[in-house]
Design a protein around this motif. Structure first.
Motif, PDB file in Angstrom:
ATOM      1  N   UNK A   1      -3.432  11.691  -2.785  1.00  0.00           N
ATOM      2  CA  UNK A   1      -2.117  11.839  -2.169  1.00  0.00           C
ATOM      3  C   UNK A   1      -1.234  12.681  -3.074  1.00  0.00           C
ATOM      4  N   UNK A   2      -0.459  13.556  -2.458  1.00  0.00           N
ATOM      5  CA  UNK A   2       0.436  14.451  -3.197  1.00  0.00           C
ATOM      6  C   UNK A   2       1.827  14.407  -2.589  1.00  0.00           C
ATOM      7  N   UNK A   3       2.798  14.732  -3.405  1.00  0.00           N
ATOM      8  CA  UNK A   3       4.131  14.949  -2.876  1.00  0.00           C
ATOM      9  C   UNK A   3       4.139  16.232  -2.043  1.00  0.00           C
ATOM     10  N   UNK A   4       5.030  16.278  -1.091  1.00  0.00           N
ATOM     11  CA  UNK A   4       5.219  17.494  -0.303  1.00  0.00           C
ATOM     12  C   UNK A   4       6.715  17.732  -0.167  1.00  0.00           C
ATOM     13  N   UNK A   5       7.091  18.776   0.568  1.00  0.00           N
ATOM     14  CA  UNK A   5       8.514  19.121   0.663  1.00  0.00           C
ATOM     15  C   UNK A   5       9.337  18.030   1.346  1.00  0.00           C
ATOM     16  N   UNK A   6       8.685  17.132   2.102  1.00  0.00           N
ATOM     17  CA  UNK A   6       9.418  16.079   2.806  1.00  0.00           C
ATOM     18  C   UNK A   6       9.361  14.725   2.077  1.00  0.00           C
ATOM     19  N   UNK A   7       8.719  14.689   0.907  1.00  0.00           N
ATOM     20  CA  UNK A   7       8.608  13.431   0.159  1.00  0.00           C
ATOM     21  C   UNK A   7       9.919  13.123  -0.553  1.00  0.00           C
ATOM     22  N   UNK A   8      10.435  11.924  -0.377  1.00  0.00           N
ATOM     23  CA  UNK A   8      11.678  11.530  -1.061  1.00  0.00           C
ATOM     24  C   UNK A   8      11.412  11.400  -2.560  1.00  0.00           C
ATOM     25  N   UNK A   9      12.447  11.630  -3.355  1.00  0.00           N
ATOM     26  CA  UNK A   9      12.291  11.567  -4.809  1.00  0.00           C
ATOM     27  C   UNK A   9      12.252  10.128  -5.313  1.00  0.00           C
ATOM     28  N   UNK A  10      12.995   9.266  -4.656  1.00  0.00           N
ATOM     29  CA  UNK A  10      13.013   7.856  -5.056  1.00  0.00           C
ATOM     30  C   UNK A  10      13.223   6.997  -3.813  1.00  0.00           C
ATOM     31  N   UNK A  11      12.905   5.732  -3.948  1.00  0.00           N
ATOM     32  CA  UNK A  11      13.011   4.809  -2.817  1.00  0.00           C
ATOM     33  C   UNK A  11      14.431   4.256  -2.720  1.00  0.00           C
TER      34      UNK A  11
ATOM     35  N   UNK B   1      11.516   1.237   2.587  1.00  0.00           N
ATOM     36  CA  UNK B   1      12.271   2.454   2.339  1.00  0.00           C
ATOM     37  C   UNK B   1      13.191   2.778   3.515  1.00  0.00           C
ATOM     38  N   UNK B   2      14.395   3.230   3.185  1.00  0.00           N
ATOM     39  CA  UNK B   2      15.338   3.681   4.215  1.00  0.00           C
ATOM     40  C   UNK B   2      14.806   4.939   4.902  1.00  0.00           C
ATOM     41  N   UNK B   3      14.100   5.765   4.141  1.00  0.00           N
ATOM     42  CA  UNK B   3      13.588   7.033   4.649  1.00  0.00           C
ATOM     43  C   UNK B   3      12.088   6.930   4.907  1.00  0.00           C
ATOM     44  N   UNK B   4      11.630   7.673   5.888  1.00  0.00           N
ATOM     45  CA  UNK B   4      10.193   7.788   6.111  1.00  0.00           C
ATOM     46  C   UNK B   4       9.543   8.407   4.872  1.00  0.00           C
ATOM     47  N   UNK B   5       8.388   7.869   4.481  1.00  0.00           N
ATOM     48  CA  UNK B   5       7.695   8.399   3.304  1.00  0.00           C
ATOM     49  C   UNK B   5       6.551   9.297   3.766  1.00  0.00           C
ATOM     50  N   UNK B   6       6.735  10.601   3.566  1.00  0.00           N
ATOM     51  CA  UNK B   6       5.707  11.573   3.918  1.00  0.00           C
ATOM     52  C   UNK B   6       4.924  11.968   2.670  1.00  0.00           C
ATOM     53  N   UNK B   7       3.604  12.009   2.791  1.00  0.00           N
ATOM     54  CA  UNK B   7       2.734  12.443   1.696  1.00  0.00           C
ATOM     55  C   UNK B   7       1.711  13.416   2.236  1.00  0.00           C
TER      56      UNK B   7
ATOM     57  N   UNK C   1       0.821  -1.206   0.000  1.00  0.00           N
ATOM     58  CA  UNK C   1       0.000   0.000   0.000  1.00  0.00           C
ATOM     59  C   UNK C   1       0.858   1.260   0.000  1.00  0.00           C
ATOM     60  N   UNK C   2       1.861   1.284   0.875  1.00  0.00           N
ATOM     61  CA  UNK C   2       2.726   2.458   1.015  1.00  0.00           C
ATOM     62  C   UNK C   2       3.442   2.788  -0.287  1.00  0.00           C
ATOM     63  N   UNK C   3       4.028   1.778  -0.911  1.00  0.00           N
ATOM     64  CA  UNK C   3       4.794   2.003  -2.132  1.00  0.00           C
ATOM     65  C   UNK C   3       3.879   2.354  -3.307  1.00  0.00           C
ATOM     66  N   UNK C   4       2.657   1.814  -3.299  1.00  0.00           N
ATOM     67  CA  UNK C   4       1.681   2.206  -4.324  1.00  0.00           C
ATOM     68  C   UNK C   4       1.342   3.686  -4.191  1.00  0.00           C
ATOM     69  N   UNK C   5       1.061   4.119  -2.980  1.00  0.00           N
ATOM     70  CA  UNK C   5       0.696   5.520  -2.755  1.00  0.00           C
ATOM     71  C   UNK C   5       1.867   6.444  -3.062  1.00  0.00           C
TER      72      UNK C   5
END
Length: 505
Positions: free
Chosen positions: A473-483, A494-500, A314-318
């Protein structure tokens, strides 16, 4: 320094040099191409120095330059010889056609000090595996899942209510939300427990679920032994589950088993299967099901695998939908076309949604959650033995671990053009004839594949429908560019927290 000490050091150095030369040309002696190993580390340097996860290390070995035309590659896990399979026909031979030589997994935990790890369906060895799988399989049939679906709908509505309580246009850690949803699902479906993860930020069930996949040096050591040096599992007393997690699962399942026996309630879930195994074992003193930890072990693996795989999907789909707005808009339109303003998400209709299926399939293509498949070769003491023919006229030594990098194959441009692109159209009906489905194995392959595949897919689909029917769901300033994958995780996360950013619509 005395002459005796210098002589001792020189002697040990010579012995080590000879041992290493002999150890690291094992595959060459059999005429099989091997990747040049490093001293001590073998071919596992990047994994052992915590630069990459184990599944990424297997991918790197699969993609080693100069081996593109090889059906298999000889590798070394420290000093232990292993094989990475590359050819799809050979993979089918090992995993399906000749499965009787590869019924066991190569990984193993301590049988004496880790009953929850050693005895569960994922780790257990044949013939116990075959008997156990046949008893647990009925929980995951299509008919049984359909019976459980009303419980799933309740959790789906809880997810919608949870999202409605959030401030408008919230920026959220999306994995946390998805993991709470799947934790509540597994708790109610498998155990009849209300985990209340979505409504209670301090849910004990949720905290212990997250602890199973905790990334730390101590857990990293445990999994290094389990994955690479299972012969040392007893000596090092490694455990698949941490002490806190083991204690929590024991308490929870002991309570549920006792309550179910007392009430006589029948839900035809995993708990009912465990109670049936317990009743059957009464007349058989040596039956493992007489031991509480044997029953708890089955619950532990479904608790962990059931919540993590679906929540990560679910997370990676979003995440991908936030970067591909046209795909998200098309999926949201399909949700609207199928359900409109209806309160109920019908079981048959969610299964029929073509674009939702394409989206989830493409997520699992790009991000196969396990990342690799492994087995151990067991040669019989008599009768026909397994050979690598027609590739090599060589018997694979008994005890040899074999690996298949699903991550590498799912991103191989020979099978998936432009593999880094997220493109659900690959799985459109009109493109099915262009696909080599032998190169698609997100739930493993062969008789020992994921038993909960149907349930996992339905969990992911239901969660996405409930989340996207009233939100974007949208990207925001804290969204990573790639996994970037977490280097010490046993599954693909993901190594990084995924914020949306969550927009209510």
């Amino acid at each position: 320094m005395s002459t005796e000490i210098l002589l001792l050091i020189a002697t040990l150095a010579i012995i080590f040099y000879i041992w290493q030369r002999r150890t690291y040309n094992f595959w060459e002696r059999l005429g099989i191409k091997q990747i040049k190993p490093s001293p001590i580390f073998g071919n596992m340097r990047r994994f052992l120095t915590a630069k990459v996860s184990f599944y990424e290390q297997i991918k790197l070995l699969h993609n080693t330059p100069g081996f593109e035309k090889e059906p298999l590659i000889g590798v070394y896990l420290l000093h232990r010889p292993g094989v990475v399979l590359r050819d799809l026909e050979l993979i089918k031979t090992v995993m399906i056609k000749k499965f009787n030589y590869f019924t066991n997994r190569a990984l193993q935990t301590d049988p004496h000090h880790d009953p929850l790890g050693y005895n569960n369906l994922f780790f257990v060895r044949n013939p116990d595996w075959k008997d156990l799988r046949s008893k647990i399989s009925p929980v995951f049939t299509s008919g049984k899942i359909k019976q459980m679906y009303p419980l799933m709908i309740e959790i789906g509505k809880n997810l919608e209510n949870h999202l409605e309580r959030l401030p408008v246009d919230s920026m959220i850690a999306i994995k946390n939300t998805c993991a709470r949803f799947t934790t509540d699902l597994i708790a109610t479906l498998a155990f009849g427990i209300n985990a209340n993860s979505l409504s209670d930020v301090n849910s004990e069930f949720f905290k212990n679920n997250m602890g199973i996949f905790e990334v730390s040096l101590s857990r990293g050591f445990d999994f290094m032994i389990i994955f690479m040096l299972p012969a040392l599992a007893t000596l090092t007393r490694v455990k698949a589950f941490s002490k806190n997690t083991s204690n929590f699962v024991r308490r929870s399942i002991s309570y549920v088993l006792a309550e179910r026996e007392k009430s006589g309630l029948v839900r035809k879930d995993l708990v009912d299967v465990l109670l049936a195994m317990k009743r059957e074992a009464v007349a058989e003193p040596d039956n493992k099901a007489n031991q509480l930890d044997y029953l708890v072990a089955q619950a532990a693996i479904f608790q962990s695998a059931g919540f993590e795989t679906s929540s990560s999907t679910m997370t990676l789909t979003l995440f991908e939908l936030s970067h591909n707005t046209e795909i998200q808009d098309r999926l949201r339109q399909e949700i609207k076309d199928y359900f409109g303003d209806e309160d109920h998400i019908d079981y048959e209709r969610i299964q029929e949604m073509p674009y939702l299926t394409q989206v989830v399939n493409e997520t699992l293509r790009k991000y196969p959650i396990a990342g690799y498949v492994e087995r151990e070769c067991i040669q019989p003491s008599s009768g026909e033995r397994f050979t690598l023919a027609p590739y090599y006229n060589v018997e694979l030594p008994s005890g040899t671990p074999v690996y298949v990098s699903t991550l590498a194959i799912h991103r191989d441009e020979r099978y998936w053009p432009d593999p880094e692109k997220y493109d659900p159209e690959r799985f459109a009906p009109e493109n099915r004839n262009n696909l080599n489905m032998d190169a698609y194995m997100p739930f493993g392959i062969g008789p020992r594949n994921c038993i909960g595949m149907r349930l996992g897919l339905l969990q992911s689909k239901l969660g996405l429908v409930h989340l996207l029917r009233n939100h974007r769901v949208h990207r925001c300033e804290k969204t990573v560019k790639s996994i970037q994958f977490a280097p010490m995780s046993i599954v693909l996360i993901s190594k990084d927290e995924i914020f949306l950013k969550l927009e209510r619509v």
